[in-house]
Each structure stands twice: as C-alpha cells, then as structure tokens.
Design a protein around this motif. Structure first.
Motif, PDB file in Angstrom:
ATOM      1  N   PRO A 271     -11.823  -4.739  -3.123  1.00 35.27           N
ATOM      2  CA  PRO A 271     -11.366  -3.618  -2.293  1.00 35.27           C
ATOM      3  C   PRO A 271     -11.143  -2.361  -3.129  1.00 35.27           C
ATOM      4  CG  PRO A 271     -10.124  -5.628  -1.806  1.00 35.27           C
ATOM      5  CD  PRO A 271     -10.912  -5.901  -3.044  1.00 35.27           C
ATOM      6  N   THR A 272     -11.266  -1.234  -2.481  1.00 39.17           N
ATOM      7  CA  THR A 272     -10.952   0.041  -3.123  1.00 39.17           C
ATOM      8  C   THR A 272      -9.455   0.299  -2.977  1.00 39.17           C
ATOM      9  OG1 THR A 272     -13.134   0.946  -2.655  1.00 39.17           O
ATOM     10  CG2 THR A 272     -11.358   2.530  -3.096  1.00 39.17           C
ATOM     11  N   ARG A 273      -8.808   0.554  -4.093  1.00 39.23           N
ATOM     12  CA  ARG A 273      -7.358   0.739  -4.085  1.00 39.23           C
ATOM     13  C   ARG A 273      -7.005   2.181  -4.420  1.00 39.23           C
ATOM     14  NH1 ARG A 273      -8.257  -4.489  -5.769  1.00 39.23           N
ATOM     15  NH2 ARG A 273      -6.974  -6.061  -4.706  1.00 39.23           N
ATOM     16  N   PHE A 274      -5.900   2.650  -3.836  1.00 39.61           N
ATOM     17  CA  PHE A 274      -5.419   4.006  -4.130  1.00 39.61           C
ATOM     18  C   PHE A 274      -3.906   4.042  -3.953  1.00 39.61           C
ATOM     19  CE2 PHE A 274      -6.795   3.725   0.260  1.00 39.61           C
ATOM     20  CZ  PHE A 274      -5.734   4.255   0.983  1.00 39.61           C
ATOM     21  N   ASP A 275      -3.296   4.951  -4.661  1.00 36.17           N
ATOM     22  CA  ASP A 275      -1.835   5.090  -4.652  1.00 36.17           C
ATOM     23  C   ASP A 275      -1.437   6.391  -3.961  1.00 36.17           C
ATOM     24  OD1 ASP A 275      -1.559   2.728  -6.099  1.00 36.17           O
ATOM     25  OD2 ASP A 275      -1.674   3.784  -8.023  1.00 36.17           O
ATOM     26  N   LEU A 276      -0.293   6.346  -3.289  1.00 41.26           N
ATOM     27  CA  LEU A 276       0.255   7.521  -2.617  1.00 41.26           C
ATOM     28  C   LEU A 276       1.735   7.641  -2.955  1.00 41.26           C
ATOM     29  CD1 LEU A 276      -1.281   7.025   0.955  1.00 41.26           C
ATOM     30  CD2 LEU A 276      -2.148   8.495  -0.877  1.00 41.26           C
ATOM     31  N   ALA A 277       2.251   8.861  -2.889  1.00 42.04           N
ATOM     32  CA  ALA A 277       3.676   9.083  -3.164  1.00 42.04           C
ATOM     33  C   ALA A 277       4.127  10.350  -2.446  1.00 42.04           C
ATOM     34  CB  ALA A 277       3.939   9.208  -4.667  1.00 42.04           C
ATOM     35  N   THR A 278       5.396  10.395  -2.126  1.00 44.73           N
ATOM     36  CA  THR A 278       5.988  11.588  -1.526  1.00 44.73           C
ATOM     37  C   THR A 278       7.488  11.553  -1.735  1.00 44.73           C
ATOM     38  OG1 THR A 278       6.014  12.964   0.466  1.00 44.73           O
ATOM     39  CG2 THR A 278       6.439  10.620   0.758  1.00 44.73           C
ATOM     40  N   GLU A 279       8.161  12.665  -1.363  1.00 46.87           N
ATOM     41  CA  GLU A 279       9.616  12.732  -1.403  1.00 46.87           C
ATOM     42  C   GLU A 279      10.084  13.684  -0.318  1.00 46.87           C
ATOM     43  OE1 GLU A 279      10.551  16.187  -4.688  1.00 46.87           O
ATOM     44  OE2 GLU A 279      10.409  14.105  -5.389  1.00 46.87           O
ATOM     45  N   ASP A 280      11.376  13.682  -0.054  1.00 45.29           N
ATOM     46  CA  ASP A 280      11.932  14.552   0.981  1.00 45.29           C
ATOM     47  C   ASP A 280      11.547  16.004   0.745  1.00 45.29           C
ATOM     48  OD1 ASP A 280      13.237  12.641   2.520  1.00 45.29           O
ATOM     49  OD2 ASP A 280      15.048  12.699   1.289  1.00 45.29           O
TER      50      ASP A 280
ATOM     51  N   GLY B 126       3.490   4.153  -2.604  1.00 44.45           N
ATOM     52  CA  GLY B 126       2.774   3.022  -2.044  1.00 44.45           C
ATOM     53  C   GLY B 126       1.438   2.801  -2.700  1.00 44.45           C
ATOM     54  N   SER B 127       0.951   1.579  -2.588  1.00 44.95           N
ATOM     55  CA  SER B 127      -0.370   1.212  -3.081  1.00 44.95           C
ATOM     56  C   SER B 127      -1.127   0.581  -1.919  1.00 44.95           C
ATOM     57  CB  SER B 127      -0.259   0.226  -4.242  1.00 44.95           C
ATOM     58  OG  SER B 127      -1.539  -0.154  -4.701  1.00 44.95           O
ATOM     59  N   PHE B 128      -2.316   1.109  -1.626  1.00 48.07           N
ATOM     60  CA  PHE B 128      -3.086   0.676  -0.459  1.00 48.07           C
ATOM     61  C   PHE B 128      -4.487   0.268  -0.879  1.00 48.07           C
ATOM     62  CE2 PHE B 128       0.261   3.332   1.043  1.00 48.07           C
ATOM     63  CZ  PHE B 128       0.658   2.780   2.240  1.00 48.07           C
TER      64      PHE B 128
ATOM     65  N   PRO C 274      -7.173   3.250   9.360  1.00 44.99           N
ATOM     66  CA  PRO C 274      -6.644   2.132  10.155  1.00 44.99           C
ATOM     67  C   PRO C 274      -6.892   0.763   9.550  1.00 44.99           C
ATOM     68  CG  PRO C 274      -7.721   3.737  11.575  1.00 44.99           C
ATOM     69  CD  PRO C 274      -8.014   4.159  10.160  1.00 44.99           C
ATOM     70  N   ALA C 275      -7.921   0.640   8.751  1.00 45.53           N
ATOM     71  CA  ALA C 275      -8.220  -0.659   8.140  1.00 45.53           C
ATOM     72  C   ALA C 275      -7.430  -0.899   6.859  1.00 45.53           C
ATOM     73  CB  ALA C 275      -9.712  -0.762   7.849  1.00 45.53           C
ATOM     74  N   ALA C 276      -6.723   0.101   6.376  1.00 49.60           N
ATOM     75  CA  ALA C 276      -6.016  -0.029   5.099  1.00 49.60           C
ATOM     76  C   ALA C 276      -4.749  -0.849   5.267  1.00 49.60           C
ATOM     77  CB  ALA C 276      -5.682   1.352   4.540  1.00 49.60           C
ATOM     78  N   THR C 277      -4.411  -1.571   4.244  1.00 46.95           N
ATOM     79  CA  THR C 277      -3.131  -2.267   4.164  1.00 46.95           C
ATOM     80  C   THR C 277      -2.516  -1.942   2.806  1.00 46.95           C
ATOM     81  OG1 THR C 277      -4.159  -4.265   3.262  1.00 46.95           O
ATOM     82  CG2 THR C 277      -3.861  -4.173   5.652  1.00 46.95           C
ATOM     83  N   GLY C 278      -1.204  -2.072   2.729  1.00 46.99           N
ATOM     84  CA  GLY C 278      -0.573  -1.731   1.459  1.00 46.99           C
ATOM     85  C   GLY C 278       0.876  -2.148   1.388  1.00 46.99           C
ATOM     86  N   VAL C 279       1.502  -1.677   0.329  1.00 47.21           N
ATOM     87  CA  VAL C 279       2.919  -1.943   0.086  1.00 47.21           C
ATOM     88  C   VAL C 279       3.611  -0.609  -0.139  1.00 47.21           C
ATOM     89  CG1 VAL C 279       2.485  -4.224  -0.899  1.00 47.21           C
ATOM     90  CG2 VAL C 279       2.557  -2.227  -2.404  1.00 47.21           C
TER      91      VAL C 279
ATOM     92  N   ASP D 131      11.551  -2.549  -0.725  1.00 48.26           N
ATOM     93  CA  ASP D 131      10.109  -2.798  -0.792  1.00 48.26           C
ATOM     94  C   ASP D 131       9.623  -3.432   0.499  1.00 48.26           C
ATOM     95  OD1 ASP D 131       9.400  -2.158  -3.722  1.00 48.26           O
ATOM     96  OD2 ASP D 131      11.149  -3.455  -3.911  1.00 48.26           O
ATOM     97  N   ARG D 132       8.378  -3.117   0.838  1.00 50.75           N
ATOM     98  CA  ARG D 132       7.793  -3.659   2.070  1.00 50.75           C
ATOM     99  C   ARG D 132       6.318  -3.936   1.840  1.00 50.75           C
ATOM    100  NH1 ARG D 132      10.285  -2.991   6.804  1.00 50.75           N
ATOM    101  NH2 ARG D 132       9.288  -4.078   8.528  1.00 50.75           N
TER     102      ARG D 132
END
Length: 499
Positions: A278-287, A252-254, A201-206, A221-222
């Motif tokens: 901050p600790t950063r991490f990347d996420l990805a997905t597809e249909d 995304g990068s959070f 819940p505390a994470a923010t990202g793009v 992009d958001r």
C-alpha cells in the motif's frame, strides 16, 4: 623485468574484489525459479491449452500481464513495486493490484483461474480474447473456448468468477494520495471538540492526539480511522501549562491501495504481477487558535464600617483551583460589582435579594493581572445615615472585558447570598452634642454715691429713646461730680494748711 606485487597487496586487492562482488549481489534484484501456482492447464512454456491461474515466485502468487507470451517456467526476477510497466495506465494498475491482492493469493484453482483471466483482460483484452483462436468478442466465450479443453467441469464457474472480478476491478477508482486533518473546538466548552480526516474513501489509518483524548475511549490513539468520520475528543484544561492557553495536536498515518504492481519478469517468457505494498502517507495538524482555560471564579467577603464607610475585604478564588493566564503569562482579570443595601433592622440571610429593598450604594473591583486570585479591599462613599448595611457581590460573564469572556462558561453568573453574616454591619453614628452654654458674667455694682452730689433722677420720660445711653450718661456725670467734690476737698485742706 616484471615483478609480482607483494603478497599484502594481492590480499588487499582480493578482499576489495570480494566486497564489490557481495555488494553487487546485495543490490541485484532477487531471482527465483517460477513454480506452478494454482489453476488449470499445462505448466509448460507452450501448450495446446496453456496455463490459466497463478505462478508462484517464492511465497507470492503472480498473474500474467502480457498475454501471448510463454508461461514463465524459467528464472524469474522480482523487480519490486512499479507504477510504470508495459504502458499500463494508473487505472489498469489499480485494477490489477486490487485483484491479485484481494483474490489472487489463493489455493482455490477456480478462484485463481478467474483472477488470471480478469487480469489478462485488464492488461490487454484483445490479445486475451483471440490468442487461442477464439474469433468472438465475448470474454466468457473466450474462456469457454479454452476451458473446454483444460477443465470442462469448471468452465462455467471460471467464467462467472472472471466476469465478476473484472467488473469489480474496473470500478475501483485510483485513490487520492494525501489529504488533511481538521480539529474543531466546541464554542460552549473549549475542552471539547472533534477531529476528522479528509482522505480518500478507501484510505484507512491511525490517529494520535496530543493534549487530548478520544471521548469514547479515553485514549490518545485510535486505529481503523476512516475518511469523513467525526471523532469527538476531550481536551482537559490540565493539558495547560500553568493556566496558559493550550493547543491540541493530531497526527496520523494512512494507507491506500497502490496504483502499482509488484513486477516480476522472466527473460523471453511471461511478465507477471503480484500484490504491491500500500501507499502510505502521514498527516498532521493543530488547533487554529489556542484553547483558553475555562474557570469559575468566586468570592469570599468580610466587611466592616470605618469612618462612616462600608469597607469590604474581597477574596477571589477559582472553583477549579487554577486561575487562568493569557499567553504572555499575565493573569486573566475578573471584574466584580456589589450593591449595598440599608435596612432598619437586621435582615434574614437568603439566596435572593428581597423585593422590598433597594440599593443605596455600589462598589466594584477588578483583579490585578499581575496577581490574579487573592484579597482586594473596596470601600464605599460615606454612608447615607444610620441603619444595617449589607453588600451583595456579583460576577457576570457579560460584564467582563473581551479578553476575559472566553475563559468563563457561557451564561456564567456568580452571586453572593443576601445578608451573609460576614457582609452585614450596623452603622449608628454618634448623636450630635448640645451647643455649649454661655459663660455667666458677674454683674458689676454701680459706684456708691458721693456725699454732696446730686441724686440721679429716678426715671426718664418715655421719649422713644433707649434708656441704656441715658443711664450711662447719668453714671458718667455722677462720677465727674464725685471727682470734683474730692478735688475741692483736697484744695480746701491744702489752703487751710497754708494759713
């Protein structure tokens, strides 16, 4: 005898030593003299009141994490971000980092002193309370015990800040690192769907979308993406390659606040904490499944009657301009059916089929997966008789194969207009011809009677026997008699000549 090395070797060796020295300096932690920051008290290693606030190392405000040690007035080394120092737990590190980051970078002495007391209490509460001679077990009492000497006028304000900061810091949970992204597809329309981030819940990202855009902005992009917020997306069919099914991808990068500190140390003196990155991490997905290209097929027709059959040239096309394909490149097949109606007169064109007409024949077509759109020819059986014939074609989603229905909108039906001019033809088969008249046969007159022959009887008695064989026998007898007479005459002439 000892000979000194050649000059070139001495130069090379000197350069090597210089390079090593520069490299060592570059790798060594940065060292700075700690300066008095913001707060109250006396800026000396040891004093009656101590120092209660921040220390400045470069442009960073740092705060004591080792109560009881002298103030860090000497050369301080920045040892970077760490998650392991003095046995502090991840929760302690998280709380300290929250305070020095959120409130500690300040020039307000009351705020800095409040942060300083709260940080020391998190790191080592017992030493913080009792290192200045206070014998109680109350943080505000320990603060007042010192602040009455350091700055009596600000004692109450510092106590209030320290208590509030401490409670807030201890309520900040250690964040979860990592997470996942989820894409959904609208069952009614594959060009629509959502994307959601499952993160702390505390994470923010793009977020960045491929083959889709955010429905509210129209952009791919958001920023300021939050955990659990459902973001509607649009995935236009134009993202497809040549009508094939297509896939939406999201990446995304959070970041979350780290359960760590930026650690500063001073030999023989205080250790302090600054804000950790901050600790950063990347996420990805597809249909999970490719999105089918939806379309609205339609038909144009031109009919004629040939050899007693209704023949229809049916042209399939797409209202969207694209005829979709399967993943293997073959075209989606569409089935269409038509009912053929017969009326006694030319019917009026209408959008609906009149209730008083009934179909007399039906025909069907299925597009070729190798061709897709185009013109196909269909024909009926022999027409049942004369009349005016019209066909009405229909494409319906529920009548399609299972691998075709995903490409059609829910409830899709396309129906041709009744009695369209290109679909209406009159059939008037030729009337059957009269049977041929028998060829007349000329009557043959009976042979002329022979002189001297007996006349034929004029009539026969009514015996119940047909007269035809009797007449024939009479004629044969008469002919034989005539032949006999002729033969007798010839014989008489030959006899007279012989005499």
């Amino acid at each position: 005898m000892h000979h000194p090395p050649p000059r070139r070797r001495r130069v090379t060796a000197a350069l090597a030593l210089l390079t090593l020295a520069v490299s060592t300096l570059a790798l060594a932690p940065a060292a700075h003299a700690a300066d008095q920051g913001t707060g109250f008290g006396t800026w000396t290693p040891l004093s009656r009141t101590g120092w209660h606030g921040s220390m400045r190392v470069g442009d960073v405000h740092t705060y004591c994490i080792h109560p009881g040690l002298p103030v860090a007035t000497g050369t301080t080394t920045d040892r970077g971000t760490t998650t392991e120092v003095n046995g502090l737990t991840p929760q302690q590190l998280m709380s300290i980092n929250h305070l020095v980051t959120t409130y500690g970078q300040t020039d307000d002495p009351v705020q800095a002193a409040g942060v300083g007391w709260a940080v020391k209490a998190i790191a080592d509460r017992d030493t913080t309370l009792h290192s200045w001679g206070y014998t109680g077990d109350d943080l505000p009492g320990a603060i007042d015990h010192i602040m009455r000497r350091a700055s009596p006028a600000n004692s109450a304000a510092v106590q209030a800040r320290a208590v509030r900061y401490l409670a807030e810091a201890e309520s900040v949970a250690v964040p979860r690192i990592g997470g996942s992204l989820a894409l959904s597809t609208d069952a009614d329309d594959p060009t629509r769907g959502t994307v959601t981030a499952d993160v702390d819940p505390a994470a923010t990202g793009v977020l960045h979308l491929e083959n889709a855009v955010f429905a509210d902005t129209g952009g791919a992009d958001r920023t300021d993406v939050r955990a659990g917020v459902v973001y509607p997306i649009l995935a236009p069919a134009t993202s497809s390659e040549d009508g094939r099914p297509y896939v939406v991808r999201a990446s995304g990068s959070f970041s979350v606040r780290s359960a760590a500190i930026r650690y500063f140390s001073t030999p023989g003196q205080q250790e302090s904490a600054g804000p950790a990155e901050p600790t950063r991490f990347d996420l990805a997905t597809e249909d999970a499944a490719a999105r089918p290209v939806r379309f609205s097929p339609r038909i144009a027709t031109a009919a004629h009657i040939d050899d007693g059959r209704f023949v229809d040239d049916v042209t399939f096309s797409s209202a969207d301009g694209v005829w979709p394909r399967h993943a293997d490149g073959t075209f989606v097949s569409v089935s269409a059916t038509a009912e053929v109606f017969r009326t006694s007169a030319w019917p009026a064109e209408s959008a609906e089929i009149p209730s008083n007409v009934r179909p007399v024949l039906s025909i069907s077509l299925r597009t070729d997966p190798g061709r897709g759109a185009g013109t196909y020819t269909a024909l009926t059986e022999k027409l049942p008789g004369p009349g005016v014939y019209t066909a009405v074609w229909r494409i319906e989603r529920t009548a399609q194969d299972a691998d075709t229905t995903p490409h059609l909108p829910l409830g899709f039906v396309w129906t041709e207009r009744f009695a369209s001019p290109t679909q209406t033809e009159q059939f008037a088969p030729p009337a059957p011809s009269d049977p041929p008249s028998p060829t007349p046969v000329a009557a043959t007159p009976p042979p002329a009677p022979v002189a001297g022959a007996a006349p034929a009887p004029a009539a026969l008695a009514a015996t119940g026997v047909s007269t035809t064989p009797l007449g024939l026998a009479t004629s044969v007898a008469a002919a034989l008699a005539a032949v006999g007479l002729v033969a007798g005459g010839i014989a008489r002439r030959r006899k007279a000549a012989g005499a």
